[in-house]
Design an enzyme around this catalytic site. Structure first.
Site, PDB file in Angstrom:
ATOM      1  N   CYS A  26      -2.128   1.682   8.411  1.00 33.47           N
ATOM      2  CA  CYS A  26      -1.282   0.903   7.514  1.00 33.47           C
ATOM      3  C   CYS A  26      -1.631  -0.577   7.544  1.00 33.47           C
ATOM      4  O   CYS A  26      -1.899  -1.154   8.573  1.00 33.47           O
ATOM      5  CB  CYS A  26       0.199   1.132   7.800  1.00 33.47           C
ATOM      6  SG  CYS A  26       0.670   0.860   9.494  1.00 33.47           S
ATOM      7  N   GLY A  57       5.690  -2.367   6.889  1.00 42.27           N
ATOM      8  CA  GLY A  57       7.072  -2.804   7.034  1.00 42.27           C
ATOM      9  C   GLY A  57       7.896  -1.953   7.972  1.00 42.27           C
ATOM     10  O   GLY A  57       7.492  -0.861   8.367  1.00 42.27           O
ATOM     11  N   GLU A  58       9.056  -2.482   8.336  1.00 48.41           N
ATOM     12  CA  GLU A  58       9.976  -1.785   9.236  1.00 48.41           C
ATOM     13  C   GLU A  58      11.215  -1.405   8.418  1.00 48.41           C
ATOM     14  O   GLU A  58      11.991  -2.272   8.015  1.00 48.41           O
ATOM     15  CB  GLU A  58      10.324  -2.703  10.413  1.00 48.41           C
ATOM     16  CG  GLU A  58      11.510  -2.283  11.254  1.00 48.41           C
ATOM     17  CD  GLU A  58      11.474  -0.834  11.720  1.00 48.41           C
ATOM     18  OE1 GLU A  58      10.416  -0.340  12.156  1.00 48.41           O
ATOM     19  OE2 GLU A  58      12.533  -0.178  11.621  1.00 48.41           O
ATOM     20  N   CYS A  84       4.802  -7.283   7.683  1.00 49.51           N
ATOM     21  CA  CYS A  84       5.805  -6.797   8.630  1.00 49.51           C
ATOM     22  C   CYS A  84       6.040  -7.874   9.674  1.00 49.51           C
ATOM     23  O   CYS A  84       5.118  -8.578  10.077  1.00 49.51           O
ATOM     24  CB  CYS A  84       5.308  -5.515   9.303  1.00 49.51           C
ATOM     25  SG  CYS A  84       6.534  -4.776  10.421  1.00 49.51           S
ATOM     26  N   CYS A 101       3.546  -5.574  16.055  1.00 43.68           N
ATOM     27  CA  CYS A 101       2.932  -4.649  17.022  1.00 43.68           C
ATOM     28  C   CYS A 101       1.437  -4.974  17.127  1.00 43.68           C
ATOM     29  O   CYS A 101       0.766  -5.179  16.107  1.00 43.68           O
ATOM     30  CB  CYS A 101       3.139  -3.203  16.575  1.00 43.68           C
ATOM     31  SG  CYS A 101       4.884  -2.750  16.460  1.00 43.68           S
ATOM     32  N   CYS A 144      -1.320  -2.994  15.041  1.00 42.44           N
ATOM     33  CA  CYS A 144      -1.004  -2.633  13.656  1.00 42.44           C
ATOM     34  C   CYS A 144      -1.441  -3.720  12.689  1.00 42.44           C
ATOM     35  O   CYS A 144      -1.104  -4.897  12.859  1.00 42.44           O
ATOM     36  CB  CYS A 144       0.496  -2.387  13.522  1.00 42.44           C
ATOM     37  SG  CYS A 144       0.996  -1.995  11.837  1.00 42.44           S
ATOM     38  N   CYS A 157       2.843   8.306   1.899  1.00 42.34           N
ATOM     39  CA  CYS A 157       3.281   7.334   2.891  1.00 42.34           C
ATOM     40  C   CYS A 157       3.670   6.066   2.143  1.00 42.34           C
ATOM     41  O   CYS A 157       2.858   5.515   1.409  1.00 42.34           O
ATOM     42  CB  CYS A 157       2.120   7.081   3.860  1.00 42.34           C
ATOM     43  SG  CYS A 157       2.472   5.845   5.101  1.00 42.34           S
ATOM     44  N   GLU A 216       0.825  -1.202   0.000  1.00 38.78           N
ATOM     45  CA  GLU A 216       0.000   0.000   0.000  1.00 38.78           C
ATOM     46  C   GLU A 216       0.858   1.251   0.000  1.00 38.78           C
ATOM     47  O   GLU A 216       1.931   1.277   0.591  1.00 38.78           O
ATOM     48  CB  GLU A 216      -0.842   0.020   1.281  1.00 38.78           C
ATOM     49  CG  GLU A 216      -1.775  -1.154   1.370  1.00 38.78           C
ATOM     50  CD  GLU A 216      -2.460  -1.220   2.717  1.00 38.78           C
ATOM     51  OE1 GLU A 216      -2.213  -0.350   3.566  1.00 38.78           O
ATOM     52  OE2 GLU A 216      -3.255  -2.142   2.896  1.00 38.78           O
ATOM     53  N   LEU A 218       7.045   4.930  19.766  1.00 41.70           N
ATOM     54  CA  LEU A 218       7.295   4.572  21.161  1.00 41.70           C
ATOM     55  C   LEU A 218       6.065   3.886  21.770  1.00 41.70           C
ATOM     56  O   LEU A 218       6.142   2.754  22.226  1.00 41.70           O
ATOM     57  CB  LEU A 218       7.693   5.817  21.946  1.00 41.70           C
ATOM     58  CG  LEU A 218       8.399   5.586  23.280  1.00 41.70           C
ATOM     59  CD1 LEU A 218       9.658   4.757  23.115  1.00 41.70           C
ATOM     60  CD2 LEU A 218       8.757   6.918  23.944  1.00 41.70           C
ATOM     61  N   HIS A 219       4.949   4.591  21.782  1.00 42.36           N
ATOM     62  CA  HIS A 219       3.638   4.022  22.128  1.00 42.36           C
ATOM     63  C   HIS A 219       3.454   3.526  23.558  1.00 42.36           C
ATOM     64  O   HIS A 219       2.338   3.155  23.949  1.00 42.36           O
ATOM     65  CB  HIS A 219       3.247   2.881  21.178  1.00 42.36           C
ATOM     66  CG  HIS A 219       3.282   3.253  19.729  1.00 42.36           C
ATOM     67  ND1 HIS A 219       2.948   4.495  19.253  1.00 42.36           N
ATOM     68  CD2 HIS A 219       3.635   2.529  18.634  1.00 42.36           C
ATOM     69  CE1 HIS A 219       3.092   4.522  17.942  1.00 42.36           C
ATOM     70  NE2 HIS A 219       3.506   3.349  17.539  1.00 42.36           N
TER      71      HIS A 219
END
Ligand code: SAH
Length: 341
Positions: A331, A155-156, A110, A114, A117, A103, A90, A211-212
């Site tokens: 995402c 993705g990271e 991923c 998380c 996500c 974006c 995406e 961070l979250h």
């Protein structure tokens, strides 16, 4: 065979020289790729036919087919792009006053997992190559003049460091698309080795850190990456990065109702981010995701309380609105819907 969009502008001259071609051909190639935005060498009509044939067979242009478009009432547009092997990623286009932000994704799925996500809900399929990441940008570029890129899609980026960096350097290159480094933001969930690598590049990309949660107990529950690189290590890496580059880091904090939204969390968050010089915080209300119906968006009052606590501690904080809510824009959501269809 090398993909055209994996070749940095300065690499074209030597590559073409090896094939007995004169240097001005490299300029024509760059002109076609990054001024005319061709998607096929046949469109590069300024080039002689036999040269076009060489380019086609040796330096193909990556295909990224628009498999679906999802438009939101706020103007946000999400494209689902099908890569040559059938995998989809995406990219989201977000208009704002004086800006047109794209974006972009760096992986199919991923691996970070998380909890909140959608991108990580099915794990990672593979990393994107540099040319595929550039192909994403080009798909956006054909919709409009992109002024900013945020690497906040699927993705990271630090788990696909080399290909991501190559793509961003290409997009940033003066003889390429020429998008300014300060208009490109890389977002990481905290893959610590990436910080020193990025600092050593000496390019002024912007850096965001997801961070979250303000402590290891909560963060490890929400973000498995924290078990490998806990908050202390992460914040030390951030502080080192800031000292080495003199660049600001922005911490992203997605607020989830009843999970990380207490006053105590806000106080603890303020203390943590103040360990990093010049750090900023972006507060984002959770975008609901279908695989975690128990995670809810906080109300406005909670967001304002959080903002207030951080400001009182002298932390520069911004409230972010989520965009594209009716376009599955958190995402990974559009791809997830397609996988399930
Ligand atoms: N892997 C990188 C970049 C992709 S995620 C990273 O983690 O930073 C981009 C941002 O969107 C991250 O801050 C991520 O935590 C956030 N995000 C993911 N799912 C979300 C959701 N459902 N609601 C709000 N933000 C979300």
């Amino acid at each position: 065979m090398k993909k055209a969009w994996s070749i940095l502008p300065e690499e074209w001259k030597p590559i073409l020289a090896e094939r007995g071609l004169r240097p001005f051909r490299a300029d024509q190639v760059l002109q076609s790729l990054y001024r005319d935005y061709i998607t096929d060498w046949d469109q590069a009509t300024t080039l002689p036919k036999d040269f076009r044939e060489t380019l086609k067979s040796e330096f193909p242009i990556t295909k990224a087919e628009v498999a679906d478009v999802s438009a939101s009432s706020d103007g946000t547009k999400k494209l689902l792009l099908r890569m040559e092997d059938g995998n989809c990623v995406e990219t989201v286009l977000i208009p704002a006053t004086g800006r047109f932000t794209q974006c972009i994704s760096t992986q199919v799925g991923c691996a970070m997992g998380c909890a909140f996500c959608a991108s990580g809900a099915r794990g990672v399929v593979r990393s994107l190559t540099a040319d595929e990441i550039v192909a994403e940008y080009m798909s956006g570029r054909r919709v409009g003049e992109i002024t900013n890129i945020v690497v906040m899609g699927m993705g990271e980026p630090f788990a696909n460091y080399d290909e991501t960096m190559r793509a961003l350097k290409l997009i940033n290159a003066g003889k390429g698309p020429n998008l300014g480094a300060r208009h490109i933001t890389i977002s990481t969930c905290g893959v610590v080795p990436g910080f020193a690598r990025l600092a050593s590049e000496g390019i002024q990309f912007e850096l965001s850190v997801s961070l979250h949660a303000p402590n290891d107990e909560l963060r490890s529950q929400l973000m498995p990456v924290n078990r490998k690189w806990p908050i202390d290590e992460l914040l030390n890496a951030c502080a080192d990065y800031t000292r080495a580059t003199k660049r600001i880091i922005t911490f992203e904090y997605t607020v989830i109702k009843g999970v990380n939204d207490s006053r105590a969390c806000a106080e603890e968050l303020a203390r943590q981010v103040r360990r990093v010089p010049m750090a900023k915080v972006n507060l984002i209300p959770l975008s609901p995701v279908s695989h975690r119906p128990d995670f809810k968006t906080p109300d406005e009052r909670t967001m304002l309380m959080f903002l207030d606590v951080l400001m009182k501690h002298g932390v520069q904080t911004m409230l972010r609105r989520s965009r594209g809510k009716d376009a599955d824009a958190a995402c990974g959501q559009l791809r997830l819907r397609h996988l399930d269809a």
